[in-house]
Write an enzyme that holds these catalytic residues in place. Structure first.
Site, PDB file in Angstrom:
ATOM      1  N   ASN A  14     -13.952  30.379 -27.453  1.00 34.65           N
ATOM      2  CA  ASN A  14     -14.509  31.215 -28.524  1.00 34.65           C
ATOM      3  C   ASN A  14     -15.127  32.481 -27.927  1.00 34.65           C
ATOM      4  OD1 ASN A  14     -15.802  28.275 -30.172  1.00 34.65           O
ATOM      5  ND2 ASN A  14     -13.912  29.350 -30.662  1.00 34.65           N
ATOM      6  N   HIS A  48     -13.585  21.021 -35.923  1.00 39.27           N
ATOM      7  CA  HIS A  48     -13.142  22.363 -35.549  1.00 39.27           C
ATOM      8  C   HIS A  48     -12.908  23.234 -36.778  1.00 39.27           C
ATOM      9  CE1 HIS A  48     -12.535  20.664 -31.525  1.00 39.27           C
ATOM     10  NE2 HIS A  48     -12.173  19.600 -32.209  1.00 39.27           N
ATOM     11  N   GLY A  49     -12.798  24.528 -36.533  1.00 38.81           N
ATOM     12  CA  GLY A  49     -12.636  25.456 -37.637  1.00 38.81           C
ATOM     13  C   GLY A  49     -11.509  25.089 -38.573  1.00 38.81           C
ATOM     14  N   ARG A  88     -15.542  19.676 -26.809  1.00 41.65           N
ATOM     15  CA  ARG A  88     -16.492  20.600 -27.441  1.00 41.65           C
ATOM     16  C   ARG A  88     -17.098  19.997 -28.704  1.00 41.65           C
ATOM     17  NH1 ARG A  88     -11.229  22.555 -27.773  1.00 41.65           N
ATOM     18  NH2 ARG A  88     -10.445  23.382 -29.762  1.00 41.65           N
ATOM     19  N   GLU A  94      -8.376  20.079 -33.347  1.00 43.19           N
ATOM     20  CA  GLU A  94      -8.058  21.427 -33.802  1.00 43.19           C
ATOM     21  C   GLU A  94      -6.551  21.585 -34.017  1.00 43.19           C
ATOM     22  OE1 GLU A  94      -8.409  23.887 -35.482  1.00 43.19           O
ATOM     23  OE2 GLU A  94      -9.824  25.202 -34.445  1.00 43.19           O
ATOM     24  N   ARG A 151     -18.968  22.445 -37.643  1.00 45.24           N
ATOM     25  CA  ARG A 151     -18.081  22.998 -36.625  1.00 45.24           C
ATOM     26  C   ARG A 151     -18.838  23.029 -35.301  1.00 45.24           C
ATOM     27  NH1 ARG A 151     -15.294  29.048 -36.552  1.00 45.24           N
ATOM     28  NH2 ARG A 151     -14.077  28.728 -34.638  1.00 45.24           N
ATOM     29  N   HIS A 152     -18.184  22.583 -34.235  1.00 41.45           N
ATOM     30  CA  HIS A 152     -18.811  22.521 -32.911  1.00 41.45           C
ATOM     31  C   HIS A 152     -19.424  23.868 -32.535  1.00 41.45           C
ATOM     32  CE1 HIS A 152     -15.634  24.954 -31.095  1.00 41.45           C
ATOM     33  NE2 HIS A 152     -14.780  24.245 -31.812  1.00 41.45           N
ATOM     34  N   GLY A 153     -20.339  23.827 -31.576  1.00 42.33           N
ATOM     35  CA  GLY A 153     -20.929  25.056 -31.064  1.00 42.33           C
ATOM     36  C   GLY A 153     -19.904  25.914 -30.345  1.00 42.33           C
ATOM     37  N   ARG A 172      -4.678  32.562 -41.410  1.00 41.05           N
ATOM     38  CA  ARG A 172      -5.406  32.264 -42.627  1.00 41.05           C
ATOM     39  C   ARG A 172      -4.627  31.526 -43.694  1.00 41.05           C
ATOM     40  NH1 ARG A 172      -9.907  31.662 -41.557  1.00 41.05           N
ATOM     41  NH2 ARG A 172     -10.627  32.062 -43.667  1.00 41.05           N
TER      42      ARG A 172
END
Length: 248
Positions: A16, A182-183, A61, A87, A9-11, A115
């Site tokens: 964020n 991405h997440g 990102r 994303e 996952r990107h920084g 979620r």
């Protein structure tokens, strides 16, 4: 040589840091996010891992995280940007703070949207959709690449062909493949790789800047189930922070 698949996952991005729903907004890394990308590169270097190819999303990102990581490794690696790894589109929540969204939606709806596999945010306006479409990261994408909103199940549907048709063939050919995304697109990949149940998917938290590695088993499957973080202690701590925020 045994092929490997590594997910990263990107920084940390500016969104964020601000606690907002980023989705398809094309935001940069923060200085902390750049340090996380460098740290991920050092982890790979210390484990003598040199990817043969890096696959990213089209969002900067992720692209910048990959660039920094390769700079730390001191090597030039072929890179492929794939829009299907972008994303999740958070619809009308895009740009809203997570605190405001939780207050507006209520705890149960907020958690379900973030979620669950099927929770879907309200669609964004046509004006915002067109604004996103004009960004450098998205303007050349096919019409179907931008929807007014997405459930996680929609992201799973778009990443599954990338896994089956691009990533697995390279891994099975003995290549070391690094995916920087991405997440939610990485949660979707994990759902496909590991066959996650709904409860397992709801509990999966992927922290920024922590490489997660799979190896190819003799059966042709990716193992271990759930992958293995290169720094499990740091990853567990970072994942707990993501969970405390309400998830990816």
């Amino acid at each position: 040589m045994t092929g490997t698949l590594m997910l990263l996952r990107h920084g940390e991005s500016t969104a964020n840091e601000a606690g907002t729903f980023t989705g398809l907004l094309d935001v940069p890394l923060t200085p902390r996010g750049e340090r996380q990308a460098s740290a991920a590169g050092r982890l790979l270097r210390s484990d003598h891992i040199r990817p043969d190819i890096v696959v990213t999303s089209t969002l900067r990102r992720a692209v910048r995280t990959a660039e920094i990581l390769c700079e730390v490794l001191g090597t030039q690696v072929p890179t492929d940007a794939v829009w299907e790894l972008n994303e999740r589109n958070y619809g009308a929540l895009t740009g809203m703070t997570k605190t405001d969204a939780r207050h507006t939606l209520g705890d149960d709806a907020y958690v379900r949207l973030r979620r669950s596999r099927t929770g879907t945010p309200p669609p964004m306006s046509p004006q915002l959709l067109e604004t996103l479409r004009s960004s450098a990261a998205l303007h050349d994408l096919p019409e179907g690449a931008l929807r007014p909103t997405e459930a996680l199940s929609d992201v799973i549907d778009r990443v599954r062909p990338v896994l089956q048709d691009r990533l697995l063939p390279m891994v099975r050919a003995g290549r070391r493949v690094l995916v920087v995304a991405h997440g939610n697109s990485l949660r979707a990949l994990c759902a496909c790789i590991d066959g996650l149940t709904d409860p397992e998917l709801e509990k999966l938290n992927l922290p920024t800047g922590q490489p997660l590695q799979y190896h190819l088993a003799a059966t042709g499957a990716l193992v271990p189930r759930g992958g293995a973080f290169l720094d499990p202690v740091a990853a567990q701590h970072a994942a707990a922070l993501v969970a405390a925020e309400g998830g990816t």
